[in-house]
Design an enzyme around this catalytic site. Structure first.
Site, PDB file in Angstrom:
ATOM      1  CE  LYS A 195     -54.922  -5.917   6.901  1.00 23.11           C
ATOM      2  NZ  LYS A 195     -54.592  -5.185   6.117  1.00 23.11           N
ATOM      3  CD  GLU A 270     -43.034 -18.359   3.463  1.00 17.52           C
ATOM      4  OE1 GLU A 270     -41.769 -17.645   3.409  1.00 17.52           O
ATOM      5  OE2 GLU A 270     -43.430 -19.523   3.681  1.00 17.52           O
ATOM      6  CB  CYS A 305     -39.612 -11.322   0.820  1.00 23.09           C
ATOM      7  SG  CYS A 305     -40.478 -12.626  -0.416  1.00 23.09           S
ATOM      8  CD  GLU A 403     -37.441  -7.589   4.990  1.00 22.65           C
ATOM      9  OE1 GLU A 403     -38.179  -7.207   5.982  1.00 22.65           O
ATOM     10  OE2 GLU A 403     -37.645  -8.126   3.693  1.00 22.65           O
TER      11      GLU A 403
HETATM   12  P1  NDP Z   1     -46.497  -5.409   7.320  1.00 26.33           P
HETATM   13  O1  NDP Z   1     -45.506  -6.486   8.198  1.00 26.33           O
HETATM   14  O2  NDP Z   1     -46.430  -4.624   8.166  1.00 26.33           O
HETATM   15  O3  NDP Z   1     -47.830  -5.796   6.879  1.00 26.33           O
HETATM   16  C1  NDP Z   1     -47.864  -6.586   5.887  1.00 26.33           C
HETATM   17  C2  NDP Z   1     -49.456  -7.144   6.389  1.00 26.33           C
HETATM   18  O4  NDP Z   1     -49.805  -8.022   8.104  1.00 26.33           O
HETATM   19  C3  NDP Z   1     -50.221  -6.081   5.876  1.00 26.33           C
HETATM   20  O5  NDP Z   1     -51.568  -6.726   5.564  1.00 26.33           O
HETATM   21  C4  NDP Z   1     -50.841  -5.998   7.243  1.00 26.33           C
HETATM   22  O6  NDP Z   1     -52.051  -4.774   7.428  1.00 26.33           O
HETATM   23  C5  NDP Z   1     -50.592  -6.744   8.119  1.00 26.33           C
HETATM   24  N1  NDP Z   1     -50.735  -6.332   9.671  1.00 26.33           N
HETATM   25  C6  NDP Z   1     -49.922  -5.062  10.397  1.00 26.33           C
HETATM   26  N2  NDP Z   1     -50.546  -5.422  11.547  1.00 26.33           N
HETATM   27  C7  NDP Z   1     -50.728  -6.352  11.675  1.00 26.33           C
HETATM   28  C8  NDP Z   1     -51.495  -6.765  13.644  1.00 26.33           C
HETATM   29  N3  NDP Z   1     -51.024  -5.987  14.066  1.00 26.33           N
HETATM   30  N4  NDP Z   1     -51.997  -7.819  12.925  1.00 26.33           N
HETATM   31  C9  NDP Z   1     -52.621  -8.083  11.857  1.00 26.33           C
HETATM   32  N5  NDP Z   1     -52.129  -8.019  10.306  1.00 26.33           N
HETATM   33  C10 NDP Z   1     -51.885  -6.678  10.782  1.00 26.33           C
HETATM   34  O7  NDP Z   1     -45.881  -5.799   5.981  1.00 26.33           O
HETATM   35  P2  NDP Z   1     -45.023  -4.778   4.653  1.00 26.33           P
HETATM   36  O8  NDP Z   1     -46.734  -5.072   4.073  1.00 26.33           O
HETATM   37  O9  NDP Z   1     -44.281  -3.683   4.995  1.00 26.33           O
HETATM   38  O10 NDP Z   1     -44.569  -5.475   4.275  1.00 26.33           O
HETATM   39  C11 NDP Z   1     -42.963  -5.210   3.981  1.00 26.33           C
HETATM   40  C12 NDP Z   1     -42.768  -7.205   4.533  1.00 26.33           C
HETATM   41  O11 NDP Z   1     -43.283  -8.386   3.956  1.00 26.33           O
HETATM   42  C13 NDP Z   1     -41.080  -6.751   4.574  1.00 26.33           C
HETATM   43  O12 NDP Z   1     -40.597  -6.860   5.702  1.00 26.33           O
HETATM   44  C14 NDP Z   1     -40.602  -8.436   3.724  1.00 26.33           C
HETATM   45  O13 NDP Z   1     -39.909  -8.875   3.806  1.00 26.33           O
HETATM   46  C15 NDP Z   1     -42.020  -9.239   3.858  1.00 26.33           C
HETATM   47  N6  NDP Z   1     -42.604  -9.889   3.560  1.00 26.33           N
HETATM   48  C16 NDP Z   1     -42.351 -11.368   2.670  1.00 26.33           C
HETATM   49  C17 NDP Z   1     -41.808 -11.973   2.263  1.00 26.33           C
HETATM   50  C18 NDP Z   1     -41.765 -13.749   2.056  1.00 26.33           C
HETATM   51  O14 NDP Z   1     -42.184 -14.556   1.330  1.00 26.33           O
HETATM   52  N7  NDP Z   1     -41.062 -14.204   3.164  1.00 26.33           N
HETATM   53  C19 NDP Z   1     -42.382 -11.595   0.954  1.00 26.33           C
HETATM   54  C20 NDP Z   1     -42.712 -10.763   0.579  1.00 26.33           C
HETATM   55  C21 NDP Z   1     -42.934  -9.510   1.706  1.00 26.33           C
HETATM   56  P3  NDP Z   1     -51.738  -2.946   7.249  1.00 26.33           P
HETATM   57  O15 NDP Z   1     -50.966  -2.965   5.863  1.00 26.33           O
HETATM   58  O16 NDP Z   1     -52.782  -2.584   6.563  1.00 26.33           O
HETATM   59  O17 NDP Z   1     -51.629  -2.876   8.457  1.00 26.33           O
END
Ligand code: NDP
Length: 499
Positions: A195, A270, A305, A403
């Site tokens: 997804k 992650e 990230c 963050e």
């Molecule tokens: P989110 O946590 O908001 O979303 C990440 C993914 O999870 C999206 O596909 C989102 O869908 C989905 N999602 C949201 N809510 C749910 C749920 N309840 N159940 C299942 N899936 C869900 O993060 P962002 O997309 O805003 O990305 C930024 C974040 O990712 C930052 O905090 C960053 O640090 C982290 N990150 C970490 C990395 C690492 O390797 N540690 C690398 C890159 C980013 P949708 O957006 O469609 O709602």
């Protein structure tokens, strides 16, 4: 302006995109749609369906059937799996421009970054894990169980693919982070339902088309589009999913963790970071360090990230290094991603820009000194923000604790190594850190004592398929990439043959 490729132009003529299930596009059972917005122009480039529980069921069933019955993926010889994954990597490279342009359209990032980090990174990851299909090993073990009548033990472990994998990815590197999950999962013999983020779902669909062209059997890689609340939640709660691999915020990671424990599903997380960059008086070259710190926070508009979003600078060189970082920031050309000379593109969405701006407001309200940037929408249209730097920040301020995930840097002076370690480790997060010094003994002392999953010395953090990535503390559970990355998708069976 870059000319869109024929393949991409053709892909974009389809205004309403479907899910990709069992090797074909399939209509959504639900009616709800989400518009995908180009963050540079604020125009819609297409719509995706919000996958319902029934859509997720279909995709998981396709993956389950492909794992157990219809495809030979799991039983295929590792060498044959390697050939398909390698072919996939080659086709990603051949379709590099279409994929990169699509990533720029949906995410806003600079086309040169989309080409190198996203598409180049994905191709590299598939090549790397193609090679791992033939190197998954168990062990033989000398166990001490007594056997009667001169019989003996032959004990060994074997690694088996874990099953259907649910991969949930964020929008910041839509293709490469998807590849970090899909490539090792498929190399291990698993099948996947991905997804993508609702902000950047289209490149994942194009990637799945390319997978089919590489000879991937139907059902091995499925994409269900939608939002997290609906589609993501259905996927992570699914009982036939045997592994959840998630990259995203710590907040969402906790929600998904709770869903995983409900079904006792294996999970890797992650999560977010608030990574320190620590510049000592004896940094190899202060300009080099300043440029490295600037690159570490402003690359990809700070939506990384591992971005070094707090910089600790030793007092003697504080003013000089901060001035240099500030000059580097002020010189950055802000423009849309297709401008080949741009150095900073738009943030991913209006809501994300607003969130980042709120942090800038909180910095000012809490008394931090704005020394550079801070202005949004420097261009007429699009979600642009100037690279922003605060000084006079202490470790209690919101902008240094949370963050931000945007081009915002907070700078703090420090006295000595102990002071730097105290400040750097004073965080709930522990994803990455960078250290800038010529002194190898000091660098190693820092490496040993920093609470971070990744430490780079004299360089901003970069990813590499061979180097594991993951966090200490609330930055995650487990590691992806490298050898450990493939073992995420296997389960261990212990066997003893008495003979
Ligand atoms: P989110 O946590 O908001 O979303 C990440 C993914 O999870 C999206 O596909 C989102 O869908 C989905 N999602 C949201 N809510 C749910 C749920 N309840 N159940 C299942 N899936 C869900 O993060 P962002 O997309 O805003 O990305 C930024 C974040 O990712 C930052 O905090 C960053 O640090 C982290 N990150 C970490 C990395 C690492 O390797 N540690 C690398 C890159 C980013 P949708 O957006 O469609 O709602």
């Amino acid at each position: 302006m870059v000319q869109l490729t024929n393949r991409l132009t053709q892909f974009l003529t389809k205004k309403k995109h479907q899910h990709f299930i069992n090797g074909t596009y399939q209509n959504s059972i639900g009616e709800e749609q989400i518009g995908v917005i180009n963050p540079a122009t604020e125009e819609e480039i297409g719509q995706i369906a919000v996958g319902t529980t029934e859509d997720v069921d279909k995709a998981v069933l396709a993956a389950k059937n492909a794992f157990h019955h219809t495809s030979d993926w799991r039983k295929m010889s590792p060498d044959d799996r390697e050939k398909i994954l390698y072919r996939f990597a080659e086709l990603i490279a051949e379709n590099s421009e279409s994929l990169a342009q699509l990533v720029t359209l949906e995410n806003g990032k600079l086309i040169k970054d989309a080409r190198s980090s996203d598409v180049g990174g994905a191709a590299k990851t598939f090549r790397y894990y193609a090679g791992w299909t033939t190197k998954i090993e168990g062990e033989t073990l000398d166990i001490s169980q007594p056997q009667k009548g001169g019989r003996q033990n032959f004990a060994f472990t074997k690694r088996e693919p874990i099953g259907v994998v649910a991969a949930i990815v964020p929008w910041n590197f839509p293709i490469s982070i998807a590849a970090w999950k899909i490539a090792p999962a498929l190399a291990a013999g698993c099948t996947v339902v991905l997804k993508p983020s609702e902000e950047t779902p289209l490149s994942a669909l194009l990637l799945a088309e390319i997978a089919m062209e590489a000879g991937m059997p139907p059902g091995v890689l499925n994409i269900v589009t939608g939002d997290g609340r609906t589609t993501g939640a259905s996927l992570t709660a699914h009982k036939d999913v045997k592994k959840i691999t998630f990259t995203g915020s710590t907040y969402t990671g906790k929600i998904i963790g709770r869903a995983a424990i409900e079904n006792i599903t294996d999970i890797s997380l992650e999560l977010g970071g608030k990574s320190p960059a620590i510049v000592f008086n004896d940094a190899p070259d202060l300009d080099f360090a300043a440029n490295g710190v600037a690159a570490g926070i402003f690359r990809n508009q700070g939506q990384v990230c591992v971005a070094g979003s707090r910089v600790y600078i030793q007092k003697k060189v504080y003013d000089k290094v901060l001035t240099d970082i500030s000059h580097a920031a002020q010189k950055m050309k802000i423009s849309h991603g297709f401008d080949e000379t741009a150095q900073l593109g738009p943030l991913v969405s209006k809501s994300h820009l607003q969130k980042v701006c709120k942090y800038i407001d909180s910095g000012m309200e809490e008394g931090a000194k704005l020394i550079s940037g801070g202005t949004k929408n420097p261009l007429d249209k699009g979600y642009f923000l100037q690279p922003t730097i605060f000084s006079s920040v202490d470790n209690e301020k919101t902008i240094i604790r949370e963050e931000i995930f945007g081009p915002v840097l907070a700078a703090v002076p420090f006295d000595d190594m102990e002071d730097a370690l105290r400040l750097a480790n004073d965080s709930q997060l522990g994803l990455a850190a960078t250290v800038w010094t010529k002194d190898i003994s000091k660098a190693m002392a820092m490496v040993n004592r920093l609470e971070a999953g990744v430490v780079y010395v004299n360089s901003p953090v970069r990813s590499d398929p061979a180097l594991p990535l993951g966090g200490y503390k609330q930055s995650g559970i487990g590691r992806e990439l490298g050898k450990v990355g493939i073992y995420n998708y296997t389960t261990l069976k212990s066997v003893n043959i008495v003979y």
